[in-house]
Write an enzyme that holds these catalytic residues in place. Structure first.
Site, PDB file in Angstrom:
ATOM      1  CD  GLU A 171       0.295  -0.575   6.251  1.00 45.91           C
ATOM      2  OE1 GLU A 171       0.616  -1.723   6.030  1.00 45.91           O
ATOM      3  OE2 GLU A 171       0.517   0.412   5.499  1.00 45.91           O
ATOM      4  CG  HIS A 209       0.328  -0.032  -1.420  1.00 46.67           C
ATOM      5  ND1 HIS A 209       1.347   0.227  -0.444  1.00 46.67           N
ATOM      6  CD2 HIS A 209      -0.038   1.264  -2.123  1.00 46.67           C
ATOM      7  CE1 HIS A 209       1.721   1.330  -0.526  1.00 46.67           C
ATOM      8  NE2 HIS A 209       0.632   2.077  -1.677  1.00 46.67           N
ATOM      9  CG  ASP A 219       2.186  -3.167  -0.010  1.00 46.33           C
ATOM     10  OD1 ASP A 219       2.948  -2.759  -1.076  1.00 46.33           O
ATOM     11  OD2 ASP A 219       1.852  -2.724   0.981  1.00 46.33           O
TER      12      ASP A 219
END
Length: 302
Positions: A171, A209, A219
């Site tokens: 992330e 993603h 994303d």
């Protein structure tokens, strides 16, 4: 005789009544210990007993707090819970937890690294990732690489429908509407290089993603520098100097499927492809230039 007995009893009562109270109390057994349940103000203790000091109080508090289990301890605990209690048990030495073969890159869509860390530690969120990379380049690891994270959700890439079981989730602290700072990109590159070398991850298996969940996710956004990553061996990019026209027999649906996209929703697959490789146009229509780019990429896979 009766009068003598009466005088003797009267004498005993006089002696007992005249015994001082303090001596009666002193004659009792060992006092009972009581436990005090009132919370102690440690600041007040430190002030009242300066010779103890803050360090001693902190150490006393630390002793009272149960240590958190490490990731490895939790894995061992889960493994023990999976043992059949009705069978004899002895441990073999040859087995695998799982080996990651993909890296999925996300943006957090939140406002800070600390907020994302908190999100991954709340019971009700049911989401996690292996790493978070902050805007300043700080890297926080939240799960052992060999553990299955909950970052991909409902997704598909090629024939794989359980991406969580084969991938590492990274992330990036980014709200999805802003460029990625250089410090963050550089730190990500170092992390990817480490993971690629350690687990022998193919360069084609560094994806986003949105690639694996095109109907749900966008994303790591159009701001993400996929071309720079591909130049370092993390992902695929097309040869901009050799964009020859696609032949008339070229099937763009098959090309997207061979690259890995789930074409069950062709519109979403095309938009995800264009968001990543075309960037300036994310419509669902493939232009001649788009077909050239897709054909160039297709030839790298097939």
């Amino acid at each position: 005789m009766r009068k003598a007995s009466s005088l003797y009893l009267l004498l005993l009562l006089t002696i007992a009544c005249g015994t001082p109270k303090r001596k009666v109390l002193q004659a009792t057994a060992t006092p009972i210990l009581r436990s005090d349940t009132v919370k102690i103000n440690t600041d007040a203790v430190a002030l009242a007993l300066p010779e103890i000091g803050e360090q001693a109080v902190t150490e006393a508090q630390a002793v009272a707090i149960a240590p958190l289990l490490s990731t490895e301890d939790r894995v061992q605990l889960l493994m023990r819970q999976g043992i059949n209690k009705n069978a004899d048990w002895t441990e073999a030495i040859h087995y695998d937890v799982r080996k990651p073969n993909f890296v999925i890159i996300h943006h957090t869509a939140q406002h800070s690294l600390s907020q994302t860390v908190r999100t991954f530690q709340l019971e009700h969120t049911k989401v996690s990732a292996h790493y978070i990379v902050g805007k300043d380049g700080r890297v926080v690891q939240m799960l052992n690489d060999y553990l299955r994270s909950w970052h991909a959700g409902r997704s598909k890439w090629g024939s794989i429908t359980d991406m969580n079981s084969v991938s590492l989730g990274i992330e990036l602290d980014n709200n999805g509407r802003e460029p990625f700072p250089e410090a963050q990109v550089q730190s990500l590159m170092v992390l990817l290089d480490t993971l690629k070398t350690k687990y022998q991850i193919p360069f084609t298996n560094f994806i986003g993603h949105a690639d694996i969940a095109p109907t749900r996710k966008d994303d790591p956004s159009m701001f993400f520098p996929w071309k720079r990553l591909a130049e370092r061996g993390f992902g695929v990019w097309y040869d901009e100097s050799n964009l020859i026209p696609a032949p008339s027999t070229f099937n763009h649906v098959d090309a997207l499927r061979i690259i890995g996209y789930d074409v069950s929703n062709l519109r979403a697959a095309i938009i995800a492809f264009k968001r990543k490789f075309i960037v300036t146009d994310v419509s669902e229509v493939l232009t001649d230039y788009d077909r050239r780019v897709l054909y160039n990429l297709y030839r790298r896979y097939f």
